[in-house]
Design a protein around this motif. Sequence first.
Motif, PDB file in Angstrom:
ATOM      1  N   TYR A  88     -33.948  52.888  63.317  1.00 21.62           N
ATOM      2  CA  TYR A  88     -35.273  53.344  62.890  1.00 21.62           C
ATOM      3  C   TYR A  88     -35.181  53.797  61.437  1.00 21.62           C
ATOM      4  O   TYR A  88     -34.275  54.527  61.055  1.00 21.62           O
ATOM      5  CB  TYR A  88     -35.751  54.506  63.762  1.00 21.62           C
ATOM      6  N   ALA A  89     -36.143  53.353  60.642  1.00 20.87           N
ATOM      7  CA  ALA A  89     -36.177  53.708  59.223  1.00 20.87           C
ATOM      8  C   ALA A  89     -37.619  54.003  58.838  1.00 20.87           C
ATOM      9  O   ALA A  89     -38.556  53.654  59.565  1.00 20.87           O
ATOM     10  CB  ALA A  89     -35.613  52.570  58.374  1.00 20.87           C
ATOM     11  N   PRO A  90     -37.844  54.666  57.684  1.00 21.96           N
ATOM     12  CA  PRO A  90     -39.221  54.965  57.267  1.00 21.96           C
ATOM     13  C   PRO A  90     -40.089  53.727  57.097  1.00 21.96           C
ATOM     14  O   PRO A  90     -41.314  53.791  57.275  1.00 21.96           O
ATOM     15  CB  PRO A  90     -39.031  55.705  55.930  1.00 21.96           C
ATOM     16  N   ASN A  91     -39.465  52.606  56.723  1.00 19.61           N
ATOM     17  CA  ASN A  91     -40.251  51.397  56.492  1.00 19.61           C
ATOM     18  C   ASN A  91     -40.373  50.517  57.724  1.00 19.61           C
ATOM     19  O   ASN A  91     -40.901  49.408  57.646  1.00 19.61           O
ATOM     20  CB  ASN A  91     -39.650  50.584  55.349  1.00 19.61           C
ATOM     21  N   GLY A  92     -39.854  50.960  58.890  1.00 20.59           N
ATOM     22  CA  GLY A  92     -40.004  50.155  60.090  1.00 20.59           C
ATOM     23  C   GLY A  92     -38.827  50.314  61.031  1.00 20.59           C
ATOM     24  O   GLY A  92     -38.137  51.338  61.041  1.00 20.59           O
ATOM     25  N   PHE A 134     -22.169  35.158  65.518  1.00 16.68           N
ATOM     26  CA  PHE A 134     -23.577  34.768  65.353  1.00 16.68           C
ATOM     27  C   PHE A 134     -24.418  36.038  65.335  1.00 16.68           C
ATOM     28  O   PHE A 134     -24.159  36.983  66.081  1.00 16.68           O
ATOM     29  CB  PHE A 134     -24.019  33.857  66.500  1.00 16.68           C
ATOM     30  N   ARG A 135     -25.466  36.046  64.479  1.00 16.53           N
ATOM     31  CA  ARG A 135     -26.333  37.223  64.323  1.00 16.53           C
ATOM     32  C   ARG A 135     -27.794  36.815  64.491  1.00 16.53           C
ATOM     33  O   ARG A 135     -28.246  35.791  63.948  1.00 16.53           O
ATOM     34  CB  ARG A 135     -26.136  37.855  62.952  1.00 16.53           C
ATOM     35  N   ILE A 136     -28.516  37.619  65.246  1.00 11.06           N
ATOM     36  CA  ILE A 136     -29.975  37.520  65.365  1.00 11.06           C
ATOM     37  C   ILE A 136     -30.545  38.869  64.957  1.00 11.06           C
ATOM     38  O   ILE A 136     -30.157  39.898  65.500  1.00 11.06           O
ATOM     39  CB  ILE A 136     -30.404  37.168  66.801  1.00 11.06           C
ATOM     40  N   GLU A 137     -31.470  38.851  63.986  1.00 10.28           N
ATOM     41  CA  GLU A 137     -31.965  40.111  63.431  1.00 10.28           C
ATOM     42  C   GLU A 137     -33.455  40.004  63.147  1.00 10.28           C
ATOM     43  O   GLU A 137     -33.955  38.954  62.699  1.00 10.28           O
ATOM     44  CB  GLU A 137     -31.210  40.455  62.150  1.00 10.28           C
ATOM     45  N   ALA A 138     -34.173  41.087  63.420  1.00 12.89           N
ATOM     46  CA  ALA A 138     -35.606  41.142  63.164  1.00 12.89           C
ATOM     47  C   ALA A 138     -35.951  42.519  62.608  1.00 12.89           C
ATOM     48  O   ALA A 138     -35.375  43.525  63.027  1.00 12.89           O
ATOM     49  CB  ALA A 138     -36.406  40.870  64.436  1.00 12.89           C
ATOM     50  N   VAL A 139     -36.894  42.533  61.671  1.00  9.35           N
ATOM     51  CA  VAL A 139     -37.378  43.777  61.072  1.00  9.35           C
ATOM     52  C   VAL A 139     -38.891  43.796  61.226  1.00  9.35           C
ATOM     53  O   VAL A 139     -39.584  42.873  60.794  1.00  9.35           O
ATOM     54  CB  VAL A 139     -36.987  43.883  59.586  1.00  9.35           C
ATOM     55  N   LEU A 140     -39.399  44.860  61.846  1.00 12.20           N
ATOM     56  CA  LEU A 140     -40.838  45.035  62.011  1.00 12.20           C
ATOM     57  C   LEU A 140     -41.308  46.160  61.093  1.00 12.20           C
ATOM     58  O   LEU A 140     -40.656  47.203  61.002  1.00 12.20           O
ATOM     59  CB  LEU A 140     -41.169  45.374  63.463  1.00 12.20           C
ATOM     60  N   PRO A 141     -42.419  45.996  60.393  1.00 13.83           N
ATOM     61  CA  PRO A 141     -42.851  46.980  59.376  1.00 13.83           C
ATOM     62  C   PRO A 141     -43.342  48.277  59.999  1.00 13.83           C
ATOM     63  O   PRO A 141     -43.723  48.342  61.176  1.00 13.83           O
ATOM     64  CB  PRO A 141     -43.987  46.252  58.649  1.00 13.83           C
ATOM     65  N   SER A 142     -43.377  49.308  59.182  1.00  9.85           N
ATOM     66  CA  SER A 142     -43.769  50.632  59.652  1.00  9.85           C
ATOM     67  C   SER A 142     -45.257  50.734  59.951  1.00  9.85           C
ATOM     68  O   SER A 142     -45.684  51.648  60.656  1.00  9.85           O
ATOM     69  CB  SER A 142     -43.410  51.687  58.597  1.00  9.85           C
ATOM     70  N   ARG A 143     -46.082  49.813  59.428  1.00 12.60           N
ATOM     71  CA  ARG A 143     -47.517  49.886  59.713  1.00 12.60           C
ATOM     72  C   ARG A 143     -47.814  49.663  61.191  1.00 12.60           C
ATOM     73  O   ARG A 143     -48.912  49.952  61.661  1.00 12.60           O
ATOM     74  CB  ARG A 143     -48.273  48.850  58.887  1.00 12.60           C
ATOM     75  N   LEU A 144     -46.843  49.140  61.938  1.00 15.06           N
ATOM     76  CA  LEU A 144     -47.022  48.950  63.373  1.00 15.06           C
ATOM     77  C   LEU A 144     -46.704  50.204  64.166  1.00 15.06           C
ATOM     78  O   LEU A 144     -46.880  50.230  65.387  1.00 15.06           O
ATOM     79  CB  LEU A 144     -46.149  47.791  63.867  1.00 15.06           C
ATOM     80  N   ALA A 145     -46.213  51.227  63.493  1.00 17.47           N
ATOM     81  CA  ALA A 145     -45.867  52.460  64.192  1.00 17.47           C
ATOM     82  C   ALA A 145     -47.132  53.202  64.596  1.00 17.47           C
ATOM     83  O   ALA A 145     -48.140  53.216  63.878  1.00 17.47           O
ATOM     84  CB  ALA A 145     -45.007  53.344  63.307  1.00 17.47           C
ATOM     85  N   VAL A 146     -47.081  53.823  65.755  1.00 19.51           N
ATOM     86  CA  VAL A 146     -48.204  54.623  66.234  1.00 19.51           C
ATOM     87  C   VAL A 146     -48.112  56.001  65.611  1.00 19.51           C
ATOM     88  O   VAL A 146     -47.089  56.684  65.730  1.00 19.51           O
ATOM     89  CB  VAL A 146     -48.177  54.717  67.772  1.00 19.51           C
TER      90      VAL A 146
END
Length: 422
Positions: free
Chosen positions: A350-354, A404-416
């Motif tokens: 968890y980070a400030p940007n997502g 092998f690596r699978i990685e995804a980053v979701l932005p913080s605007r999706l945070a409730v």
Amino acid sequence: MSKSPGERVPVRSFWWWKRPRSAFLDIGLALLAAVECAASTLAFLSARIHVSTAGAVGIAVLGTLAGGSLVVRRRWPAVPVLVTLLVMPGMLGVVLLVVALYTLASTWEWPSRRRRVVALSALAFAEAAAVMAVSLMTPGDGPVDPPPLWGQILLSLLVAVGLTVAPVLTGLYVGARRRLIESLKDRAHGLETELDLLAEQAQERARRARLEERTRIAREMHDVVAHRVSLMVVHAGALERIVGKDPDKAAQSAKLMGEVGRQALNELREILGVLRMDDERQPEPDSLAGLPRLVDQSRVAGMAVTLTVSGSRQEFTGEAEQTAYRVVQEGLTNAHKHAGGAQVSVLLSYAPNGVRVAVVNACPGGERGAAKLPSGGNGLVGMRERVIALGGTFSSGPEADGGFRIEAVLPSRLAVRAERLR
């Protein structure tokens, strides 16, 4: 042949007339005006002077030509009015004057040609008043005395108003009403065309929506079934190897297979139930809080997997939580398929940007190879589509050490936001 509602039926034309009945009407009016002009002129002159046979014939010919101008009133509205102004000093035809002025006012567009209509109508009014005044002032052979001068002037003006103003106002009203009806017809035709286009666009949107929904359901089915069935296949392979050596462990594996199978059936029921469910009864989506249980299931199946969580826990929207959960689920499924026996790391940060989720497996090796599981090649593609649709980033590929690596980053605007949770 049938016509569509918005298609206009072509009208048969007869010279400048749109319909044959219009031609018959104008020809009839022209004959009536010709007879009326000739007869009224002969009656007026015969009461005051002697009219010879040649003069009567000339008057009849002139009246026929004047009345015949009404034949072209629809094609050239000003012609009958000009003819009336030319012959009116010596020949007053009521039918010719009234019909000519009515046609002029009703067919010429208002106010683009208002000056012409007003000028010609004013001239017709002045000439009609003058002719009536002359006819009243000129004594005839009858015993009736003419009215006084003021009466003659008043009567001439009233008659002129009735012969000119009334047909002009009527023509203006009829012309405006006709143009309004034509405008409404054109607008209705345009609305029908627009409705047809909107219907086609609605059908296209419905088709795209159905396609997107089928794609979403297929993606959800893949995410749920592939992971559960992969675990069942892994347990079945382990059960096959240890059934004769360790019956207790084999029974435990069989029990886990049953549990995983029941979970797969429950999730399938939830997905299929969406098709019969309204908006108020949506199933609870898988969330990041369920990652420890997901990792434990793979660990029980024999995978060497660890879960690392960093940062302060945040609540995200249901779709974002489910997408992150599915990314980890797909990564573990791929590890079961292609990296049996390898060390697998699940990272949740968890980070400030997502929020960042990653599944990294080391280079496959060891005694147990990868489980022979079928692969359709659509899992990573579906994950990429889901993450990008939420405005995030997705990456997958081999590591330098052969893993092998699978990685995804979701932005913080999706945070409730915390305010919305209170």
